[in-house]
Write a protein that holds these residues in place. Structure first.
Motif, PDB file in Angstrom:
ATOM      1  N   GLU A 162       0.865  -1.244   0.013  1.00 21.61           N
ATOM      2  CA  GLU A 162      -0.277  -0.069   0.011  1.00 21.61           C
ATOM      3  C   GLU A 162       0.954   1.237  -0.057  1.00 21.61           C
ATOM      4  O   GLU A 162       1.819   1.229   0.593  1.00 21.61           O
ATOM      5  N   VAL A 163       0.576   2.226  -0.755  1.00 21.73           N
ATOM      6  CA  VAL A 163       1.280   3.522  -0.808  1.00 21.73           C
ATOM      7  C   VAL A 163       0.965   4.330   0.396  1.00 21.73           C
ATOM      8  O   VAL A 163      -0.361   4.808   0.557  1.00 21.73           O
ATOM      9  N   ARG A 164       1.875   4.488   1.291  1.00 28.16           N
ATOM     10  CA  ARG A 164       1.490   5.236   2.615  1.00 28.16           C
ATOM     11  C   ARG A 164       2.234   6.784   2.223  1.00 28.16           C
ATOM     12  O   ARG A 164       3.152   6.882   1.772  1.00 28.16           O
ATOM     13  N   PRO A 165       1.495   7.700   3.268  1.00 33.06           N
ATOM     14  CA  PRO A 165       2.584   9.032   3.396  1.00 33.06           C
ATOM     15  C   PRO A 165       3.830   8.774   3.789  1.00 33.06           C
ATOM     16  O   PRO A 165       4.186   8.150   4.393  1.00 33.06           O
ATOM     17  N   VAL A 166       4.706   9.799   3.245  1.00 33.36           N
ATOM     18  CA  VAL A 166       5.921   9.972   3.806  1.00 33.36           C
ATOM     19  C   VAL A 166       6.385  10.845   4.733  1.00 33.36           C
ATOM     20  O   VAL A 166       5.676  11.925   5.036  1.00 33.36           O
ATOM     21  N   PRO A 167       7.305  10.673   5.668  1.00 35.75           N
ATOM     22  CA  PRO A 167       7.757  11.378   6.529  1.00 35.75           C
ATOM     23  C   PRO A 167       8.661  12.473   6.236  1.00 35.75           C
ATOM     24  O   PRO A 167       9.254  12.246   5.076  1.00 35.75           O
ATOM     25  N   PRO A 168       8.908  13.472   6.771  1.00 36.88           N
ATOM     26  CA  PRO A 168      10.066  14.214   6.447  1.00 36.88           C
ATOM     27  C   PRO A 168      11.314  13.715   6.372  1.00 36.88           C
ATOM     28  O   PRO A 168      11.584  12.415   7.479  1.00 36.88           O
ATOM     29  N   ARG A 169      12.225  13.930   5.419  1.00 34.18           N
ATOM     30  CA  ARG A 169      13.538  13.208   5.435  1.00 34.18           C
ATOM     31  C   ARG A 169      14.401  13.628   6.340  1.00 34.18           C
ATOM     32  O   ARG A 169      14.409  14.780   6.992  1.00 34.18           O
ATOM     33  N   ARG A 170      14.903  12.569   7.224  1.00 38.22           N
ATOM     34  CA  ARG A 170      15.766  12.756   8.233  1.00 38.22           C
ATOM     35  C   ARG A 170      17.151  12.643   8.099  1.00 38.22           C
ATOM     36  O   ARG A 170      17.763  11.954   6.889  1.00 38.22           O
ATOM     37  N   GLY A 171      17.855  13.615   8.731  1.00 37.71           N
ATOM     38  CA  GLY A 171      19.407  13.569   8.534  1.00 37.71           C
ATOM     39  C   GLY A 171      20.049  12.699   9.726  1.00 37.71           C
ATOM     40  O   GLY A 171      19.443  11.811  10.194  1.00 37.71           O
ATOM     41  N   ILE A 172      21.247  12.783   9.731  1.00 39.15           N
ATOM     42  CA  ILE A 172      22.073  11.860  10.688  1.00 39.15           C
ATOM     43  C   ILE A 172      21.708  12.344  12.000  1.00 39.15           C
ATOM     44  O   ILE A 172      21.749  13.653  12.124  1.00 39.15           O
ATOM     45  N   ILE A 173      21.773  11.450  13.011  1.00 38.41           N
ATOM     46  CA  ILE A 173      21.298  11.598  14.254  1.00 38.41           C
ATOM     47  C   ILE A 173      22.986  11.897  14.774  1.00 38.41           C
ATOM     48  O   ILE A 173      23.805  10.998  14.867  1.00 38.41           O
ATOM     49  N   ARG A 174      23.029  12.908  15.615  1.00 38.74           N
ATOM     50  CA  ARG A 174      24.189  13.469  16.169  1.00 38.74           C
ATOM     51  C   ARG A 174      24.088  13.423  17.664  1.00 38.74           C
ATOM     52  O   ARG A 174      23.430  14.214  18.377  1.00 38.74           O
ATOM     53  N   PRO A 175      24.780  12.398  18.393  1.00 40.29           N
ATOM     54  CA  PRO A 175      24.704  12.353  19.912  1.00 40.29           C
ATOM     55  C   PRO A 175      25.399  13.481  20.637  1.00 40.29           C
ATOM     56  O   PRO A 175      26.542  13.911  19.945  1.00 40.29           O
ATOM     57  N   THR A 176      24.907  14.110  21.741  1.00 38.54           N
ATOM     58  CA  THR A 176      25.641  15.036  22.599  1.00 38.54           C
ATOM     59  C   THR A 176      25.585  14.638  23.946  1.00 38.54           C
ATOM     60  O   THR A 176      25.237  13.610  24.110  1.00 38.54           O
TER      61      THR A 176
END
Length: 458
Positions: A77-91
């Motif tokens: 099924e064609v589902r809605p797409v979320p915003p494109r996610r970048g790299i997770i940077r831990p702090t």
């Protein structure tokens, strides 16, 4: 029986590990977060990113090309797409993550879902900032950084920029005098206002800046920093003599700007748009920061003569607030209350103070005096500050933005020691020489004072 023994042998270490993690989370969150909290939150984010975005209403319909590709390759099924996610940077205190918004989305949509994202990913708070058009950054904070404040190591000190506190999003709160020249700081007794003042003074003490103080409590707040002060007034009478000297110094600096830039000598100071930063460094006068502690003491009067003196001092303070920025003169006004009931000129002076910092206050009216005219929604946050959290405050400015901050602990002895070590940086200002405080020379063999100071304001 053997199964029960095996269960006890395995369950004992697991229970001990879980109890240790719970203890670390409550008592030592800075140790718990990188060892346990960070991996768990990262796994939650990666595993539930799409479903969480859909539940928060942050997904959009896929493009036609994507729909055709899905139908051609699979029968899903064609589902809605979320915003494109970048790299997770831990702090050290959380995570940072950038999102590229889909067409039709705006940063306010993501900010409205910050509370949902916090619960979904198991973090203390989520803050949204705009990086550039179409890109926002999510700053996930893993624990309450204001409970035990530690300033970031990267909080670099620049000229006329002093990191004095920590924001609730784990970024330093920097007092920038070039951007916000004048500031009003309010707070009740034992709210942490003096601690905030110490960090300002010690941060400026290491810079080529003239520090001037008006402390009408007989100097008990500012006298420990006398070795670094260029002038100090400890009662209204001395303040009435010091303020005209500062106004005259401001006028002389305007004359210097006129002479350098070819402006007519009879041009009013109000019409000069340039400042001392346009002058050559060799001719540029040193900046002056005026600290006024308990400003209400300057407004209180008992006789007709005191009323005339009060009106003169208020007029001079207003002139410094209106015209001092271009001359390199900045104001730090502190007090417990600062409203129209103080007398003529109080609200006019307050309107010139761009920055606002409100610690715990005794009533809602005091919070409205500090924040009501610039950020009405911050008043409730200021009224909710608990007495057991001294140093916690709400900082705002005339742009309408505000945030919660808290200053780290700094003892009075350490602050005074920093000022003594920086005493050689006191600039030579002949006009302020008569008001320079006397600093006794401490002998190494001198006995300790009979009464040790008790840091009540800490």
């Amino acid at each position: 029986m053997s199964d029960l023994v095996t269960l006890l042998e395995v369950g004992g270490p697991v229970a001990a590990l879980g109890g240790g993690a719970a203890y670390a989370r409550a008592k030592h969150p800075r140790v718990y977060w990188p060892t346990v909290g960070l991996p768990i939150s990262t796994a939650r984010l990666l595993g539930t990113y799409g479903s969480v975005m859909e539940a928060c209403g942050l997904t959009v319909a896929p493009s036609r090309l994507r729909v055709l590709a899905v139908k051609a390759t699979t029968r899903r099924e064609v589902r809605p797409v979320p915003p494109r996610r970048g790299i997770i940077r831990p702090t050290a205190t959380g995570l940072r993550l950038r999102l590229r918004l889909a067409p039709g989305q705006e940063p306010a949509d993501v900010a409205a879902s910050a509370e949902r994202l916090r619960h979904a990913w198991g973090v203390h708070a989520v803050y949204v900032t705009t990086v550039k058009p179409g890109v926002v950054e999510l700053r996930l904070v893993g624990f309450d950084v204001l409970r035990n404040v530690r300033m970031p190591r990267k909080a670099a000190v620049e000229f006329l920029k002093v990191p004095v506190a920590l924001r609730e999003d784990a970024t330093p709160f920097v007092r920038d005098y070039r951007t916000i020249p004048h500031q009003l700081t309010l707070g009740a007794t034992l709210s942490g206002k003096s601690m905030y003042l110490r960090h300002l003074i010690t941060g400026l003490a290491r810079q080529p800046v003239a520090l001037v103080g008006i402390d009408c409590k007989r100097g008990v707040e500012l006298a420990p920093f006398a070795s670094r002060l260029s002038a100090l007034a400890t009662d209204p009478e001395q303040a009435a003599e010091l303020l005209p000297v500062l106004v005259k110094e401001m006028e002389n600096r305007y004359d210097l700007i006129k002479a350098r830039q070819g402006i007519a000598p009879d041009t009013p100071d109000e019409e000069i748009t340039s400042d001392i930063w346009g002058l050559p460094e060799s001719e540029r006068p040193v900046p002056i920061v005026l600290f006024v502690d308990e400003v209400a003491e300057l407004f209180l009067v008992a006789t007709k003569k005191d009323e005339e003196r009060r009106d003169e001092m208020v007029t001079q303070l207003i002139r410094l607030a209106q015209l001092g920025r271009a001359a390199g003169i900045y104001l730090e006004v502190c007090g417990q209350r600062f409203g129209a009931e103080l007398g003529k000129g109080a609200t006019m002076l307050r309107a010139q103070l761009t920055g606002r910092v409100c610690h715990r206050v005794n009533d809602e009216a005091s919070a409205k005096m500090a924040l009501g005219d610039i950020a009405p929604e911050a008043v409730l946050a200021a009224c909710a500050i608990a007495p057991e959290l001294p140093g916690l405050a709400v900082a705002g400015d005339t742009s309408g933005g505000w945030s919660r901050i808290r200053t780290p602990y700094l003892s009075l002895g350490d602050a005074a020691g920093i000022c003594r070590e920086s005493a050689h940086l006191v600039p030579d200002l002949p006009a302020l020489k008569p008001f320079q405080p006397y600093v006794p020379v401490l002998s190494v063999e001198s006995p300790a004072p009979a009464v040790q100071p008790h840091p009540l304001t800490d």
